[in-house]
Design a protein around this motif. Structure first.
Motif, PDB file in Angstrom:
ATOM      1  N   CYS A   1       0.896  -9.067   3.432  1.00  0.00           N
ATOM      2  CA  CYS A   1       0.986  -7.939   2.947  1.00  0.00           C
ATOM      3  C   CYS A   1       1.685  -8.196   1.316  1.00  0.00           C
ATOM      4  CB  CYS A   1       2.097  -7.051   3.618  1.00  0.00           C
ATOM      5  SG  CYS A   1       2.758  -5.825   2.642  1.00  0.00           S
TER       6      CYS A   1
ATOM      7  N   LEU B 244       5.207  -7.305   0.710  1.00  0.00           N
ATOM      8  CA  LEU B 244       6.096  -8.465   1.371  1.00  0.00           C
ATOM      9  C   LEU B 244       6.327  -9.517   0.274  1.00  0.00           C
ATOM     10  CD1 LEU B 244       7.852  -9.344   3.850  1.00  0.00           C
ATOM     11  CD2 LEU B 244       5.740 -10.232   4.604  1.00  0.00           C
TER      12      LEU B 244
ATOM     13  N   PRO C  38       3.405   0.318  -0.358  1.00  0.00           N
ATOM     14  CA  PRO C  38       3.510  -0.131   1.052  1.00  0.00           C
ATOM     15  C   PRO C  38       2.193   0.125   1.807  1.00  0.00           C
ATOM     16  CG  PRO C  38       5.058   1.713   0.477  1.00  0.00           C
ATOM     17  CD  PRO C  38       4.080   1.628  -0.492  1.00  0.00           C
ATOM     18  N   LEU C  39       2.028  -0.716   3.012  1.00  0.00           N
ATOM     19  CA  LEU C  39       0.989  -0.478   3.762  1.00  0.00           C
ATOM     20  C   LEU C  39       1.148   0.957   4.512  1.00  0.00           C
ATOM     21  CD1 LEU C  39       0.834  -3.924   5.476  1.00  0.00           C
ATOM     22  CD2 LEU C  39      -0.332  -3.145   3.609  1.00  0.00           C
TER      23      LEU C  39
ATOM     24  N   CYS D 157       3.823  -3.318   9.774  1.00  0.00           N
ATOM     25  CA  CYS D 157       5.122  -3.170   9.275  1.00  0.00           C
ATOM     26  C   CYS D 157       6.242  -3.070  10.489  1.00  0.00           C
ATOM     27  CB  CYS D 157       5.430  -1.620   8.949  1.00  0.00           C
ATOM     28  SG  CYS D 157       4.278  -1.304   7.133  1.00  0.00           S
TER      29      CYS D 157
ATOM     30  N   CYS E 279       7.559  -6.584  10.484  1.00  0.00           N
ATOM     31  CA  CYS E 279       8.108  -6.953   9.284  1.00  0.00           C
ATOM     32  C   CYS E 279       9.684  -6.895   9.267  1.00  0.00           C
ATOM     33  CB  CYS E 279       7.419  -6.228   8.193  1.00  0.00           C
ATOM     34  SG  CYS E 279       7.762  -6.821   6.711  1.00  0.00           S
TER      35      CYS E 279
ATOM     36  N   CYS F  50      11.775  -2.410   2.596  1.00  0.00           N
ATOM     37  CA  CYS F  50      10.697  -1.816   2.157  1.00  0.00           C
ATOM     38  C   CYS F  50      10.655  -0.129   2.159  1.00  0.00           C
ATOM     39  CB  CYS F  50       9.514  -2.474   2.771  1.00  0.00           C
ATOM     40  SG  CYS F  50       8.099  -1.760   2.558  1.00  0.00           S
TER      41      CYS F  50
ATOM     42  N   PRO G 278       8.539   1.441   4.153  1.00  0.00           N
ATOM     43  CA  PRO G 278       7.211   1.955   3.997  1.00  0.00           C
ATOM     44  C   PRO G 278       6.813   3.375   4.248  1.00  0.00           C
ATOM     45  CG  PRO G 278       7.087   0.628   6.157  1.00  0.00           C
ATOM     46  CD  PRO G 278       8.566   0.535   5.321  1.00  0.00           C
TER      47      PRO G 278
HETATM   48  S1  SF4 Z   1       7.229  -3.076   6.005  1.00  0.00           S
HETATM   49 FE1  SF4 Z   1       5.078  -2.929   5.913  1.00  0.00          FE
HETATM   50  S2  SF4 Z   1       4.472  -2.656   3.756  1.00  0.00           S
HETATM   51 FE2  SF4 Z   1       6.463  -3.164   3.800  1.00  0.00          FE
HETATM   52  S3  SF4 Z   1       6.707  -5.299   3.142  1.00  0.00           S
HETATM   53 FE3  SF4 Z   1       6.585  -5.118   5.490  1.00  0.00          FE
HETATM   54  S4  SF4 Z   1       4.477  -5.063   6.125  1.00  0.00           S
HETATM   55 FE4  SF4 Z   1       4.542  -4.750   3.875  1.00  0.00          FE
END
Ligand code: SF4
Length: 561
Positions: free
Chosen positions: A22, A25, A180-181, A187, A190, A196, A198
């Motif tokens: 990502c 990220l 963000p995705l 996510c 993540c 983040c 997202p």
């Molecule tokens: S939460 Fe999702 S959008 Fe944010 S850094 Fe992690 S993978 Fe990427």
């Protein structure tokens, strides 16, 4: 946000992995230097435990007869602008093979590996080749299935790796964080999701409202760690193994496990050893300092958060009166609305004129043309609210009324407070200022530079800014709870001439009630999920950071229904 940052020459191979997973990220980790552990990353750390210690030699030149088995190697390739820490390097003959340990099982993909893992390994191969070693393949070791997956270092993989590394450098130099995705399952796994935000960022960026059942709550609802308060005068905190020990002379007063301690708050004459302080700095556990009476006067912590990009944006906005005013207006409007909500919830017959006036003043705050006007609006709202505050206090039936100490509250007074309610409010506000200062630092802000509160020596102006929206719903609410539920009675206060102070036992009960409030779950009005108030404090600073990064159009001050 800022493209004047001096980026490091060398890009770590791990960042190529993050960027492939990502782009946002990689940006958060490499440019903003932000990181958070999750269950997955801690498990990953456990997977790497056998490779973490440096071990074994890598000769400058290797021959057919060399058998190399070196752990935790660090090499760089300045011409390739790459640096790589390798878990394990093997050689059986003249070529070397990097082995990268991965938590989890072999993926069910045609390549039996994730692209992000392959490019990280390829970045290691590029670094090895630049240092003169022949490297035609690497190995991904998937710990959960105890399987080695060979990865050939072909031209296509090496070219893809170099392209991703170059892309990341370009994105980093642009100073604009990638978006963000969207609704991605990545996510959920993540570790940076709480940083983040997202789904929250996507929602606010699209000017949308959450569906009725809310958006995904990827961040944990509560924190596992809790604060350690020490107010026993003469007490001493020391470190013993994995615990903080609190002692008074030879008597042990208590202990707290270090990994479960979010911060340490000392009141008055409490000592702490250098070893304990060193441990706190190393683990990012702040130390907050209060006077015996609860005046929050200091904070000690480890190295400042590395996110200089965020602080530069903060300084920029703080220096711009119009931008500062638009932020401050949202905070003060939310404070007035939350005060009004508290009155409606807790007052048996909330005065209609006060509610109407507060609604009018909240509207006026939103459109205040200048900071002095906003200050005037806030002052007027505070007078209106506090004039009705006494109506939220339940009448008391003390068997032996003590007229001096009755909970009678007509107006806010402080420094020192003249009545028990004001003493409680002052104490609760100091606790809240402490927690917002900690949250500001944790996110990477300078807590001493605000948008509404002007800079003053030693004043955590930004923490006080964000405190506005939380004063009624956290601090005032705690004060109402301890008084109306008779957790504190008039006997819990001391009179000192015109001033009133809390007895030590009363302080303890107030702190307990305050911590219960921070730990209680609240439905986030914008996102529809339930999180603790303590989490909400941090989320608000993260949303402020998203605003300063230009990702969302306005600061969404916290409002309660
Ligand atoms: S939460 Fe999702 S959008 Fe944010 S850094 Fe992690 S993978 Fe990427």
């Amino acid at each position: 946000m800022n493209n004047d940052l001096d980026l490091p020459d060398l890009l770590p191979a791990r960042m190529v992995n993050e960027y492939a997973y990502c782009p946002r990220l990689a940006y958060i980790e490499w440019v903003q230097a932000d990181f958070a552990h999750s269950a997955d990353t801690l498990e990953g750390r456990f997977t790497h435990r056998t490779t973490a210690d440096e071990e074994g030699d890598l000769p400058q030149e290797i021959s057919e007869t060399d058998h190399i088995h070196a752990r935790s190697l660090w090499l760089s390739a300045p011409d390739e602008h790459l640096t790589a820490r390798m878990d394990l390097l093997e050689s059986d003959g003249s070529a070397v093979t990097p082995v990268d340990y991965k938590r989890g099982a072999v993926p069910d993909t045609p390549e039996r590996s994730w692209e992000a893992d392959r490019v990280q390994l390829a970045a290691q191969a590029i670094v090895l080749r630049a240092n003169g070693y022949a490297c035609s393949q690497g190995v991904l070791y998937y710990a959960a299935s105890k399987t080695r997956v060979p990865i050939p270092m072909d031209d296509a993989l090496l070219a893809r790796t170099r392209a991703l590394a170059a892309e990341l450098r370009t994105v980093a130099a642009s100073g604009r964080i990638p978006p963000p995705l969207a609704d991605s399952p990545k996510c959920v796994r993540c570790s940076l999701a709480p940083i983040c935000l997202p789904d929250e960022t996507n929602l606010l960026a699209a000017h949308a409202t959450a569906p009725d059942d809310g958006i995904r709550r990827i961040l944990p609802a509560r924190d596992d760690a809790i604060p350690l308060y020490v107010q026993e005068q003469g007490a001493r905190i020391s470190k013993s193994g994995e615990t903080f020990q609190v002692r008074l002379k030879d008597a042990k007063l208590g202990e707290a496990r270090i990994f479960e301690t979010s911060h340490v708050a000392l009141f008055g004459s409490v000592q702490i050893t250098t070893q304990a302080l060193q441990e706190m700095c190393a683990r990012g556990i702040p130390l907050t300092l209060f006077s015996t009476g609860g005046w929050f006067y200091g904070i000690a912590h480890g190295m400042t958060h590395k996110n200089i990009e965020l602080r530069l944006a903060q300084y920029h906005v703080a220096a711009d009166p119009a931008l500062s005013l638009s932020l401050a207006s949202q905070m003060i409007a939310a404070k007035i609305e939350n005060s009004r909500t508290l009155l409606m919830r807790n007052h048996p017959s909330p005065p209609a004129d006060a509610l109407a006036e507060l609604a009018r003043l909240a509207d006026a705050a939103r459109t205040a043309p200048a900071l002095p006007t906003l200050l005037g609006i806030e002052g007027l709202a505070a007078r209106t609210y506090f004039a009705a505050f006494h109506g939220m206090l339940k009448p008391r039936n003390d068997p032996q009324p003590q007229p001096d100490y009755t909970f009678d509250f007509n107006a806010r007074n402080r420094r020192p407070p003249h009545d028990p309610i004001n003493a409680l409010l002052s104490y609760a506000y100091a606790l809240l200022a402490k927690d917002l200062t900690i949250a500001a630092l944790a996110v990477g802000f300078d807590p001493f530079l605000g948008f509404y509160h002007q800079p003053r020596y030693g004043r955590p102006a930004l923490a006080l800014d964000l405190m506005e929206e939380f004063r009624p719903i956290i601090a005032d609410s705690v004060v109402l709870a301890v008084v109306n539920n008779a957790i504190l009675t008039p006997a819990d206060f001391l009179r000192r001439g015109p001033a009133v102070a809390l007895k030590p036992t009363a302080r303890k009960k107030l702190i307990q009630a305050y911590e219960r409030r921070l730990d209680s779950l609240v439905t986030h009005t914008l996102f529809g999920y339930r999180i603790s108030y303590r989490r909400v404090l941090e989320v608000q600073f993260r949303l402020l950071a998203r605003l300063l990064a230009g990702e969302i159009p306005a600061y969404p001050a916290f409002r309660t229904r």
